[in-house]
Design a protein around this motif. Sequence first.
Motif, PDB file in Angstrom:
ATOM      1  N   PHE A  12      35.522  31.203  45.311  1.00 24.38           N
ATOM      2  CA  PHE A  12      34.967  32.387  44.660  1.00 24.38           C
ATOM      3  C   PHE A  12      33.455  32.220  44.500  1.00 24.38           C
ATOM      4  N   MET A  13      32.731  33.267  44.875  1.00 24.29           N
ATOM      5  CA  MET A  13      31.269  33.283  44.739  1.00 24.29           C
ATOM      6  C   MET A  13      30.894  34.502  43.910  1.00 24.29           C
TER       7      MET A  13
ATOM      8  N   ILE B 177      39.185  29.481  55.822  1.00 26.32           N
ATOM      9  CA  ILE B 177      39.084  29.475  54.362  1.00 26.32           C
ATOM     10  C   ILE B 177      38.544  30.827  53.907  1.00 26.32           C
ATOM     11  N   GLU B 178      39.204  31.404  52.899  1.00 26.54           N
ATOM     12  CA  GLU B 178      38.805  32.719  52.399  1.00 26.54           C
ATOM     13  C   GLU B 178      37.937  32.568  51.148  1.00 26.54           C
ATOM     14  N   VAL B 179      36.755  33.151  51.211  1.00 28.78           N
ATOM     15  CA  VAL B 179      35.855  33.128  50.057  1.00 28.78           C
ATOM     16  C   VAL B 179      35.604  34.564  49.610  1.00 28.78           C
ATOM     17  N   MET B 180      35.802  34.795  48.324  1.00 28.14           N
ATOM     18  CA  MET B 180      35.537  36.123  47.774  1.00 28.14           C
ATOM     19  C   MET B 180      34.133  36.154  47.194  1.00 28.14           C
ATOM     20  N   VAL B 181      33.394  37.184  47.561  1.00 25.63           N
ATOM     21  CA  VAL B 181      32.042  37.377  47.024  1.00 25.63           C
ATOM     22  C   VAL B 181      32.077  38.587  46.100  1.00 25.63           C
TER      23      VAL B 181
ATOM     24  N   ALA C 225      38.722  34.146  38.089  1.00 30.89           N
ATOM     25  CA  ALA C 225      38.439  32.996  38.969  1.00 30.89           C
ATOM     26  C   ALA C 225      38.293  31.717  38.150  1.00 30.89           C
ATOM     27  N   ILE C 226      37.609  31.818  37.021  1.00 30.36           N
ATOM     28  CA  ILE C 226      37.436  30.651  36.149  1.00 30.36           C
ATOM     29  C   ILE C 226      38.778  30.249  35.531  1.00 30.36           C
ATOM     30  N   LYS C 227      39.528  31.233  35.059  1.00 29.55           N
ATOM     31  CA  LYS C 227      40.833  30.953  34.435  1.00 29.55           C
ATOM     32  C   LYS C 227      41.779  30.266  35.418  1.00 29.55           C
TER      33      LYS C 227
ATOM     34  N   ASN D 121      43.842  40.952  42.489  1.00 28.70           N
ATOM     35  CA  ASN D 121      44.740  40.352  43.469  1.00 28.70           C
ATOM     36  C   ASN D 121      43.943  39.573  44.515  1.00 28.70           C
ATOM     37  N   ALA D 122      42.772  40.104  44.881  1.00 26.65           N
ATOM     38  CA  ALA D 122      41.919  39.407  45.855  1.00 26.65           C
ATOM     39  C   ALA D 122      41.447  38.064  45.295  1.00 26.65           C
ATOM     40  N   VAL D 123      41.143  38.036  43.989  1.00 34.11           N
ATOM     41  CA  VAL D 123      40.745  36.774  43.349  1.00 34.11           C
ATOM     42  C   VAL D 123      41.907  35.777  43.415  1.00 34.11           C
ATOM     43  N   GLN D 124      43.097  36.243  43.127  1.00 37.70           N
ATOM     44  CA  GLN D 124      44.261  35.356  43.163  1.00 37.70           C
ATOM     45  C   GLN D 124      44.508  34.804  44.555  1.00 37.70           C
TER      46      GLN D 124
END
Length: 198
Positions: A66-67, A7-11, A92-94, A58-61
């Motif tokens: 998302f953190m 699982i990929e999580v963006m910080v 991230a919210i959108k 793009n990383a968010v998409q």
Amino acid sequence: MTEDGKIEVMVASTVYGFEDQLSSICATLASLDYEVINSHLGTGWVDPNKSNLENCLNAVQDCDLFMGIIRPYYGSGNIGELNITFEEMKLAIKLEKPYWFLVHHHVDFTRQLKKYLYYLDADGKAIFDVKIKKSRIFDSRTLDIYEYVLKSGTPLVSRTGNWVQKFIDLPDANRYIVRQFGEKDKIEQLIREVQHGK
């Protein structure tokens, strides 16, 4: 997810003066067996034909989770009127990614204090719209991010997804992260709900 199923999580965070703590937060997530995407660590894929803002969005998409971390500094990633970190959080919210937010105690304290600050105009009338001058210790634009994430414009009874966890130090932040990300079955359920439109 990565090809091997991680699982990929963006910080996303403002980095200045926070590098060591940000690295520790990312290491905590990695120790929980997540693939961590973070611009400071250089773990996000960069398309050399795109701007920093485009690469970050793009990383968010592409991420699964998302953190976001709201700190007293607004960040140096500003393109015109846009701030990269803020744009990441808004996207991230959108996109309705499963997201979590941390806010530094100083930001929350300043938000609360600002409600009671005022000055008297020439007629002795109280003016509550006090401006905070940008400095090395605080940038009031971080309050805009905080208000946005809190969904302040939405009536309290109908707000969802507006939990923002306050932290003072690294142990505070890591304790929250371990609690939220430690139960993989719950995380996987959140991802499935998003993929299937809840």
